[in-house]
Structure formats: structure tokens, C-alpha cells
Design a protein around this motif. Structure first.
Motif, PDB file in Angstrom:
ATOM      1  N   ILE A  86       0.960  -0.811  -7.466  1.00  0.00           N
ATOM      2  CA  ILE A  86       0.844  -0.957  -6.013  1.00  0.00           C
ATOM      3  C   ILE A  86      -0.582  -1.386  -5.692  1.00  0.00           C
ATOM      4  CG2 ILE A  86       0.888   0.294  -3.830  1.00  0.00           C
ATOM      5  CD1 ILE A  86       3.223   1.831  -4.782  1.00  0.00           C
ATOM      6  N   PRO A  87      -0.758  -2.433  -4.890  1.00  0.00           N
ATOM      7  CA  PRO A  87      -2.102  -2.994  -4.676  1.00  0.00           C
ATOM      8  C   PRO A  87      -3.119  -2.021  -4.077  1.00  0.00           C
ATOM      9  CG  PRO A  87      -0.436  -4.582  -4.027  1.00  0.00           C
ATOM     10  CD  PRO A  87       0.291  -3.311  -4.306  1.00  0.00           C
ATOM     11  N   LEU A  88      -2.722  -1.174  -3.120  1.00  0.00           N
ATOM     12  CA  LEU A  88      -3.664  -0.264  -2.479  1.00  0.00           C
ATOM     13  C   LEU A  88      -3.082   1.136  -2.473  1.00  0.00           C
ATOM     14  CD1 LEU A  88      -6.349   0.095  -0.932  1.00  0.00           C
ATOM     15  CD2 LEU A  88      -5.071  -0.309   1.180  1.00  0.00           C
ATOM     16  N   ILE A  89      -3.880   2.091  -2.981  1.00  0.00           N
ATOM     17  CA  ILE A  89      -3.462   3.492  -3.068  1.00  0.00           C
ATOM     18  C   ILE A  89      -4.443   4.317  -2.256  1.00  0.00           C
ATOM     19  CG2 ILE A  89      -3.019   5.425  -4.628  1.00  0.00           C
ATOM     20  CD1 ILE A  89      -2.757   3.240  -6.886  1.00  0.00           C
ATOM     21  N   VAL A  90      -3.946   5.073  -1.281  1.00  0.00           N
ATOM     22  CA  VAL A  90      -4.807   5.868  -0.402  1.00  0.00           C
ATOM     23  C   VAL A  90      -4.490   7.342  -0.634  1.00  0.00           C
ATOM     24  CG1 VAL A  90      -5.519   6.319   1.963  1.00  0.00           C
ATOM     25  CG2 VAL A  90      -4.826   4.001   1.290  1.00  0.00           C
ATOM     26  N   ALA A  91      -5.475   8.093  -1.138  1.00  0.00           N
ATOM     27  CA  ALA A  91      -5.300   9.510  -1.460  1.00  0.00           C
ATOM     28  C   ALA A  91      -6.125  10.345  -0.487  1.00  0.00           C
ATOM     29  CB  ALA A  91      -5.718   9.796  -2.896  1.00  0.00           C
ATOM     30  N   VAL A  92      -5.463  11.081   0.383  1.00  0.00           N
ATOM     31  CA  VAL A  92      -6.165  11.835   1.415  1.00  0.00           C
ATOM     32  C   VAL A  92      -6.463  13.270   0.999  1.00  0.00           C
ATOM     33  CG1 VAL A  92      -5.155  10.432   3.240  1.00  0.00           C
ATOM     34  CG2 VAL A  92      -4.029  12.568   2.561  1.00  0.00           C
ATOM     35  N   ALA A  93      -5.848  13.767  -0.046  1.00  0.00           N
ATOM     36  CA  ALA A  93      -5.954  15.185  -0.402  1.00  0.00           C
ATOM     37  C   ALA A  93      -7.383  15.577  -0.765  1.00  0.00           C
ATOM     38  CB  ALA A  93      -5.023  15.501  -1.565  1.00  0.00           C
ATOM     39  N   GLU A  94      -7.751  16.789  -0.359  1.00  0.00           N
ATOM     40  CA  GLU A  94      -9.042  17.373  -0.702  1.00  0.00           C
ATOM     41  C   GLU A  94      -8.854  18.346  -1.857  1.00  0.00           C
ATOM     42  OE1 GLU A  94     -12.766  19.458   1.755  1.00  0.00           O
ATOM     43  OE2 GLU A  94     -10.753  19.364   2.615  1.00  0.00           O
ATOM     44  N   HIS A  95      -9.927  18.556  -2.633  1.00  0.00           N
ATOM     45  CA  HIS A  95      -9.953  19.536  -3.722  1.00  0.00           C
ATOM     46  C   HIS A  95      -9.088  19.139  -4.916  1.00  0.00           C
ATOM     47  CE1 HIS A  95     -12.125  21.993  -0.933  1.00  0.00           C
ATOM     48  NE2 HIS A  95     -11.085  22.201  -0.154  1.00  0.00           N
ATOM     49  N   ALA A 151       0.829  -1.194   0.000  1.00  0.00           N
ATOM     50  CA  ALA A 151       0.000   0.000   0.000  1.00  0.00           C
ATOM     51  C   ALA A 151       0.865   1.245   0.000  1.00  0.00           C
ATOM     52  CB  ALA A 151      -0.916   0.008   1.229  1.00  0.00           C
ATOM     53  N   THR A 152       0.300   2.328  -0.531  1.00  0.00           N
ATOM     54  CA  THR A 152       0.964   3.619  -0.503  1.00  0.00           C
ATOM     55  C   THR A 152      -0.017   4.681  -0.029  1.00  0.00           C
ATOM     56  OG1 THR A 152       2.144   5.298  -1.786  1.00  0.00           O
ATOM     57  CG2 THR A 152       0.452   4.068  -2.954  1.00  0.00           C
ATOM     58  N   GLY A 153       0.479   5.610   0.788  1.00  0.00           N
ATOM     59  CA  GLY A 153      -0.290   6.780   1.183  1.00  0.00           C
ATOM     60  C   GLY A 153       0.207   7.985   0.408  1.00  0.00           C
ATOM     61  N   ILE A 154      -0.727   8.698  -0.236  1.00  0.00           N
ATOM     62  CA  ILE A 154      -0.361   9.854  -1.051  1.00  0.00           C
ATOM     63  C   ILE A 154      -0.394  11.101  -0.168  1.00  0.00           C
ATOM     64  CG2 ILE A 154      -0.898  11.193  -3.116  1.00  0.00           C
ATOM     65  CD1 ILE A 154      -0.282   8.367  -3.857  1.00  0.00           C
ATOM     66  N   TYR A 155       0.768  11.651   0.164  1.00  0.00           N
ATOM     67  CA  TYR A 155       0.870  12.833   1.005  1.00  0.00           C
ATOM     68  C   TYR A 155       1.510  13.971   0.221  1.00  0.00           C
ATOM     69  CZ  TYR A 155      -0.505  10.089   5.045  1.00  0.00           C
ATOM     70  OH  TYR A 155      -1.212   9.303   5.932  1.00  0.00           O
ATOM     71  N   VAL A 156       0.820  14.395  -0.827  1.00  0.00           N
ATOM     72  CA  VAL A 156       1.290  15.522  -1.627  1.00  0.00           C
ATOM     73  C   VAL A 156       0.128  16.495  -1.796  1.00  0.00           C
ATOM     74  CG1 VAL A 156       2.939  14.078  -2.877  1.00  0.00           C
ATOM     75  CG2 VAL A 156       0.669  14.444  -3.844  1.00  0.00           C
ATOM     76  N   ALA A 157       0.422  17.708  -2.250  1.00  0.00           N
ATOM     77  CA  ALA A 157      -0.613  18.723  -2.427  1.00  0.00           C
ATOM     78  C   ALA A 157      -1.624  18.280  -3.473  1.00  0.00           C
ATOM     79  CB  ALA A 157       0.029  20.041  -2.832  1.00  0.00           C
ATOM     80  N   ALA A 158      -2.844  18.845  -3.375  1.00  0.00           N
ATOM     81  CA  ALA A 158      -3.950  18.403  -4.229  1.00  0.00           C
ATOM     82  C   ALA A 158      -3.633  18.551  -5.714  1.00  0.00           C
ATOM     83  CB  ALA A 158      -5.218  19.179  -3.878  1.00  0.00           C
ATOM     84  N   HIS A 159      -2.926  19.626  -6.093  1.00  0.00           N
ATOM     85  CA  HIS A 159      -2.660  19.820  -7.521  1.00  0.00           C
ATOM     86  C   HIS A 159      -1.614  18.841  -8.049  1.00  0.00           C
ATOM     87  CE1 HIS A 159       0.582  22.201  -5.690  1.00  0.00           C
ATOM     88  NE2 HIS A 159       1.236  22.078  -6.828  1.00  0.00           N
ATOM     89  N   GLN A 160      -0.910  18.135  -7.140  1.00  0.00           N
ATOM     90  CA  GLN A 160       0.069  17.125  -7.557  1.00  0.00           C
ATOM     91  C   GLN A 160      -0.432  15.701  -7.320  1.00  0.00           C
ATOM     92  OE1 GLN A 160       3.043  18.531  -4.770  1.00  0.00           O
ATOM     93  NE2 GLN A 160       4.244  19.482  -6.416  1.00  0.00           N
ATOM     94  N   ALA A 161      -1.586  15.580  -6.668  1.00  0.00           N
ATOM     95  CA  ALA A 161      -2.035  14.265  -6.207  1.00  0.00           C
ATOM     96  C   ALA A 161      -2.385  13.326  -7.356  1.00  0.00           C
ATOM     97  CB  ALA A 161      -3.229  14.423  -5.271  1.00  0.00           C
ATOM     98  N   ALA A 162      -3.037  13.833  -8.392  1.00  0.00           N
ATOM     99  CA  ALA A 162      -3.434  12.950  -9.494  1.00  0.00           C
ATOM    100  C   ALA A 162      -2.213  12.322 -10.164  1.00  0.00           C
ATOM    101  CB  ALA A 162      -4.265  13.728 -10.518  1.00  0.00           C
TER     102      ALA A 162
END
Length: 733
Positions: free
Chosen positions: A133-142, A111-122
Motif C-alpha cells: 500500500i503506497p501510504l500507511i498512517v499509524a496513529v497509535a501511541e506507545h 492509503a491505509t489508516g491503522i486503527y488498532v491497539a498499540a500492541h497490534q499496530a506493528a
């Protein structure tokens, strides 16, 4: 060196020797038998075996989160920061790689946790998908909606990676001590209740309620509050059904989309085909959401043909879910439901065998049998649960950029389609829309007749047709033909005109990152002339504001936004600059007898909790009326809290202020300092407006201490009902 536990020291030489347990292999098999995205659901089964990496690993937020998560037990094995190659500067035993592919090759993460700004998250999510990667978790809003539509188009073409989010607190296994997100850890306890929620703050309330009831949690999945979600209710319910560690299920929904109705259909089917179904308890926030407004979350608005929150509540109840009106009720109700299941078990086995079975289940759930009889438990289960009056639906949701008829018509004309000059006298027109189908996570053609503003499940009225199409390819000839057939457009000139309209709407949707582009249309059976074969008028266009606010795309279009008092209340506009979502509630006319009764100012962190606070205040025995919806945002500061107070005080109706905080990223001590700042700089004591405060979650003890020792006239409470009762009392007084 760090005093807490970190992952075992690894050298770059032997870092590729990944340790995988049999459970890991069973949960995350990527065999060739997988054919579609739906086959990645088992990737959600995280636990002690799960090897986690972070993207944006060396950033301040990711580092702080990693330290906390590792201390709790999460097996974080490294991370990714573009341009970095070596070891983490703070977590000195953990490696940092410049690309996700390199981290995947060397660390074999689950698994990976995405901890980058929203404009870079995609872009970060796309890189994780390409690395499989089997599990991708994106916490960013907007994150811009069209960026996520591209991501979902990619996800549907593969069978390796599963996405949770975006705009989610993440996913956490209390049993397996694995946390990928920013949930408040002190609230969690190992147990056997699974949770899936759109709202982070409502899920925290639910977790705390379960923990206080002695039940604990197995797996908590944040669906997230965006327009399109990587994992939805049905995905999570499917996992919980087959998870031996999950004995009860909580579903937490809100206004917007059709996920709750799809969950209800799944629940009804599950209860039909299962002899002893696991108890399911649910809540739906936003019953009193203001029609036509986005309520904090990007996806919290009621779209064309979608049911209201009240209708969703009724649909889930009819399907067999036990409904509650506030998350603080989850613990007591789930405890009763688990005991009812044990009583049903008792009826099927001998007394001696029952004692053995009960002891086994009780040890697993933490349930203590009380002296209640089965009839008493049923009485509790079926007791009256009052609900607030529903609000009529409104099909014209308003995000930050909504173009009404005149500017929308100009845009259409520039793209080659001229509208009917004068609205025709048509009794039952249709609305043709290019919008987003949240269920298929794709754009779609939507046709609906304009009947049905009443508060009923519109998806059951069979007046609408959704035809999803590929984001990359656009509507196919088959899609367009199906749309015309549903509209019964047979006249050749009407069909040609409808095709031009669909083409123009689709081009606008793509070019300017649309959310919903609606036009009223009608096709007379016997047109007077070819020019009248298709009548089209009253366009209403809504575009994604995140594409402009975060990425500065389509500036000329967003300059057309109407910010006049007639379109947007000045107080609502004032909050935007500080990331505060404020919506004024109640009558706007001072002559209205109910105008002054909307007198409780609410200050809440998190859209879901803010909606539910408004809902729950209106319930008996409180019967109070919130003057507003106010979401401070997930990264509020003390200054933000002070400015939120200023917004509330600008409403002449407010007689009491209710601060209801359940912290995740928002810290309890920071909220407390913001309250003190507001008292000092806004002269709250001199104004004579009492403040009721409830602080729970992250740093709650420190926040409660600051308030208690301040010497201010603040009413502090731990429980919601007590705080709400005090608000109602002060508002009446």
C-alpha cells in the motif's frame, strides 16, 4: 441509512473496478525506477483522488472516524478487519475484507489508516507493507520501540510504501478534503500553507491560527513524537518545496532527536539554491523541559550529543526560518511573510505586470494587501522575540525504566563482561553506547567524549561518532573496526575487551529492548597490565517501558524499577496509573528563593502543547513560572481531568490552575465536565484557588458553554495570550 454522504454503493462483484484519476497515477506511480524508501516521498501527496482504507475498520473508533471523515469529503472505499468478510455493519455501502492483501487486490487503495491497539499496530503496519500500500498512517501511541525498529528495517528494503507515524494525528489535505487521522476538522480551511509537526496539539493550534488569519492549509503532515518516525521534517519539506499548492511552510519541533537540525540544514541549502524561496516559519517546544525526563512523547527527551530545544531554535533561526514562540502567532507572521514575498516580486516586474501577478497570488493564498509598506513589514519581521532562559543539557534521559550503575553492572556481568572495580582517575573518558539513531531509523554504536554539558549544538562540536547498523544483522566487523578507530584503541587486549563490551551491550539491547545502554570507557596508552588495557565503569541503561506495559515483556527486568521518592516524585508516580504524565518543575528546596514563584499549575492535553504552555508562560509580558508539566493523554476522560486537578492541588506552591486544551481525540465538552467534577468533589471553590480555562478544538463550543453556564468562578478565554496574562496576574496577586 446514514444522512451524510458516503462512498458510492459498490457490489462485491464489481468492487475491483478502481477509479483512478490522472493525478492519482502521477502521484502514486510505483514504477521500477524506484530504488529506495526515500523514493516513496511523493506518496504523501494525498487529495481528492486518494482512495483510503482503514485497518481495524469495524472498531468503534475507526467507525466513528470514518463517518466524520467521509462527511468531510474523504474517499474511504472500504477496510479490513481480520475474520470479517462482507459489508460494514454501520457504513453499509463499504466492504470489509479479512486481509490487507485482499483489500489491496479488490479496492486498489492509495492509503491505509491503522486503527488498532498499540500492541497490534506493528503487525498491521507489516501487513500493509507486504501488500505494498503506497501510504500507511499509524496513529497509535506507545508502540514498542523495537517493534518499530523492525518495521523500519523492512521499509528500508523496499520502495513501494511510505509510513507516517507512529504516534501521530495523521495526515490531512485541506485542499483535497482528504483526512487520514483524527485532526479536529472545524479548524481546517483550504489554503496554501503546508505544516509538518511532531506535536498534534501544536499543529492544531497552528492550523487554527492560519484559518483565523484567512490563509488556510494545503497539506498537514504529523511527523509524530516517537523515537523513530516514518516521515520526518526533511521528507515533508521536500514535498512542500515542489508542491505548487504550498506557498508557505510551518515547521513545529520539540526537544529530542536531531530532526530540527537536519531541517535547518535543508532550509539553509534551499535558500541558497532558490531565487524566491517559500517563507518558512518555525517553533520548537520544550525550552524549559526538565533535564533527564521524558516530556510526554516517547521521543521527547534530549539524548547523548543532542541539542537542547533552545539551541535548535537558534539553529533554525540562523538557517533562515522565522521563529515564533507560540503557535497562535503563526497566522499573523505567515501573512506578513507571504506579503514580503509579494513585495519582492514587485521589485522585479513592472507595476502593471505586478498588479496582475499579485492578483493571481492573492486569490490563491487568500491574502488581502494591507496599507503596510515593505519597510513596515520588515520591521515586524525583525522585531524582538524574547526567549526564556535555556536549561543546561543532561545526557542521562530517564524513561520509566532506567537502571543505574549497580543493577546495570550486574546485567553486564551476566552477559560475560566485568566492569572496572573502581572508577579510574581519567580526565576525558568516552561514553560507548548502543542506542538508536533517529535520523537513520536504526540502532547504532555511539561514541562521545563526556565534555560538552553546555547548552550548544553538540552535533557541531565533533566529539561524537554515530555508526548505524542493521537491526536484523547487528554491528558488522566494519562497524566495530570503525568504532575502535575513532576511539584510537590499538592495544590488542584493549581491542578484544572493547569487542566483548560491544557484543554484551548489543545482546542486552536486543534481549531487553533497550533505548540507550551507556558505559564510560578509557584506554590508557600504556596500560600497566593487560587487565587494565580497557577501563569500563558507570553503566547507565534505559529500556523501553512500552514493551512491558503493553505487551508484558521482560517483567523480571522491569521489577527492578526504582520507584522510591529519591528516584521519582510520588505525585509523578501517582499520575501514571491514569495515563497522566506529570513532571514537577522548579527548585525542590523550599529554602530556594525561587521555590514559591513556580506557582501556576498547568493541565494540558498533548505533550507538545504542554511543553509549549510552560515555555510561553515564562515569556514577557507574562513572566510566569509553571509548577509542572502535565499531559492528560490523548484519551482523557472527565475522571482523568478530576485526577489531574488532584495532582496539581498536591503541590503547595500552586496559586492558580491553567487548563489549556486544544482537542483532537480529547473532547472539549468532556474536559468541561471534568472541571465541574473537580470543583464539586475536590472543593476547589473552598480552597480559593482560581481556575483559568481555555478550550479550543473538538467540541469547543459545547465545552465553552458548559463552563460559562456552570456558575463557577472560572475565568474562560479563547486566546492563549489573554489566558496566560490572567494566570500571571492571579499568581502574582
Amino acid at each position: 441509512m446514514l444522512s451524510h454522504r458516503v462512498a458510492p454503493r459498490l457490489s462485491r462483484k464489481n468492487i475491483s473496478r478502481a477509479r483512478k484519476s490522472p493525478l492519482h497515477l502521477a502521484s502514486f506511480s510505483t514504477s521500477s525506477s524506484r530504488l529506495s524508501y526515500s523514493d516513496t516521498i511523493n506518496n504523501l501527496k494525498i487529495g481528492a483522488h486518494t482512495r483510503v482504507i482503514f485497518q481495524g475498520f469495524t472498531g468503534k473508533q475507526a467507525t466513528a472516524n470514518a463517518i466524520e471523515s467521509i462527511a468531510w469529503g474523504t474517499n474511504i472505499v472500504g477496510g479490513v478487519t481480520p475474520g470479517r468478510d462482507g459489508m460494514h455493519p454501520v457504513l453499509e455501502t463499504l466492504p470489509v475484507f479479512p486481509t490487507v492483501k485482499a483489500a489491496m487486490r479488490e479496492l486498489k487503495p492509495d492509503a491505509t489508516g491503522i486503527y488498532v491497539a498499540a500492541h497490534q499496530a506493528a503487525a498491521a503496519i507489516e501487513e500493509a507493507i507486504e501488500a505494498e500500500i503506497p501510504l500507511i498512517v499509524a496513529v497509535a501511541e506507545h508502540i514498542p520501540v523495537h517493534d518499530m525498529l523492525k518495521i523500519h528495517s523492512m521499509l528500508k528494503s523496499q520502495s513501494k510504501s511510505r509510513l507516517v507515524g507512529a504516534n501521530t494525528p495523521g495526515i490531512i489535505s485541506a485542499l483535497g478534503r482528504c483526512r487520514i487521522g483524527f485532526q479536529p476538522l472545524p479548524c481546517f480551511a483550504p489554503g496554501h500553507v503546508g505544516i509538518v509537526a511532531k506535536s498534534g496539539t501544536l499543529s492544531y493550534e497552528a492550523v487554527a491560527s492560519l484559518t483565523r488569519a484567512g490563509l488556510g492549509q494545503s497539506l498537514c503532515i504529523g511527523m509524530g513524537g516517537d523515537v523513530v518516525a516514518g516521515t520526518d521534517f526533511v521528507d515533508a519539506l521536500t514535498v512542500f518545496e515542489h508542491d505548487r499548492d504550498t506557498h508557505g511552510i510551518l515547521v513545529i519541533g520539540e526537544v529530542g532527536g536531531r530532526a530540527e537540525e537536519e531541517a535547518a540544514a535543508w532550509i539553509a541549502d534551499y535558500r541558497r539554491r532558490t531565487a524566491n524561496p517559500k517563507p518558512i516559519v518555525a517553533l520548537v517546544g520544550g525550552k524549559l523541559a526538565k533535564p533527564g525526563r521524558v516530556m510526554g512523547h516517547a521521543g521527547a527527551w534530549r539524548g547523548l550529543t543532542e541539542s537542547s530545544a533552545e539551541a535548535k531554535y537558534q539553529i533554525l533561526h540562523a538557517a533562515g526560518a522565522v521563529m515564533v514562540n507560540h503557535p497562535a502567532q503563526f497566522g499573523a507572521v505567515m501573512k506578513v511573510e507571504l506579503e514580503r514575498g509579494l513585495d519582492a516580486l514587485a521589485a522585479k516586474v513592472s507595476e502593471e505586470k505586478f498588479r496582475s501577478e499579485f492578483d493571481n497570488v492573492a486569490r490563491a493564498t487568500g491574502t488581502q494587501r494591507r496599507g503596510a509598506s515593505a519597510s513596515q513589514l520588515r520591521a515586524y519581521h525583525t522585531s524582538h522575540r524574547p526567549r526564556p532562559a535555556s536549561v543546561p543539557g543532561n545526557h542521562g534521559h530517564r524513561r520509566s525504566l532506567h537502571l543505574p550503575s549497580a543493577p546495570a553492572a550486574d546485567l553486564l556481568l551476566k552477559h560475560g563482561f566485568a566492569l572496572t572495580r573502581d572508577p579510574p582517575p581519567v580526565q576525558v573518558p568516552h561514553i560507548l553506547s548502543v542506542t538508536i539513531d533517529r535520523s537513520t531509523r536504526a540502532p547504532c554504536l555511539l561514541v562521545s567524549d563526556t565534555r560538552g554539558n553546555e547548552d550548544i549544538p553538540q552535533t557541531l562540536s565533533r566529539n561524537d561518532k554515530r555508526i548505524p547498523f542493521d537491526f536484523r544483522e547487528g554491528p558488522s566487523e566494519t562497524d566495530i573496526a570503525e568504532t575502535l578507530a575513532f576511539l584510537r584503541i590499538t592495544h590488542p587486549h584493549a581491542a578484544a575487551s572493547a569487542r566483548r563490551l560491544i557484543s554484551a551491550l548489543h545482546q542486552l539491547f536486543l534481549t531487553y529492548e533497550g533505548i540507550a545502554l551507556d558505559v564510560k570507557i578509557a584506554a590508557p596508552h600504556e596500560p600497566a597490565a593487560d587487565a587494565d588495557a580497557l577501563l569500563a565503569w558507570d553503566p547507565q541503561f534505559t529500556f523501553d517501558d512500552a514493551a512491558y506495559r503493553l505487551c508484558k515483556r521482560h517483567g523480571a527486568l522491569h521489577a527492578l524499577r526504582d520507584v522510591s521518592p529519591a528516584a521519582l516524585h510520588p505525585v509523578e508516580l501517582a499520575g501514571e496509573a491514569d495515563g497522566i504524565v506529570y513532571v514537577k518543575l522548579g527548585p525542590t528546596d523550599r529554602a530556594d528563593p525561587a521555590y514559591a514563584s513556580y506557582n501556576i499549575g498547568t493541565l494540558v492535553n498533548g505533550a507538545g502543547l504542554a511543553m509549549n504552555t510552560v515555555d510561553a508562560l515564562a515569556l514577557p509580558p507574562h513572566a510566569g513560572h509553571a509548577a509542572n508539566f502535565l499531559d492528560t493523554g490523548g484519551k482523557a476522560t472527565a475522571e482523568t481531568v478530576k485526577k489531574s486537578f488532584a495532582l496539581l492541588l498536591a503541590d503547595e506552591r500552586v496559586k492558580v490552575i491553567f487548563v489549556n486544551i486544544f482537542g483532537g481525540l480529547t473532547l472539549g465538552d468532556m474536559i468541561a465536565r471534568g472541571i465541574l467534577l473537580a470543583f464539586r468533589e475536590l472543593g476547589l471553590e473552598d480552597r480559593g484557588i482560581p481556575v483559568v480555562v481555555r478550550i479550543r478544538g473538538t467540541n469547543e463550543a459545547e465545552g465553552q458553554r458548559i463552563v460559562a453556564e456552570s456558575g463557577l468562578k472560572v475565568f474562560a478565554f479563547d486566546g492563549f495570550d489573554e489566558a496566560a496574562a490572567k494566570c500571571a496576574e492571579l499568581a502574582r496577586g
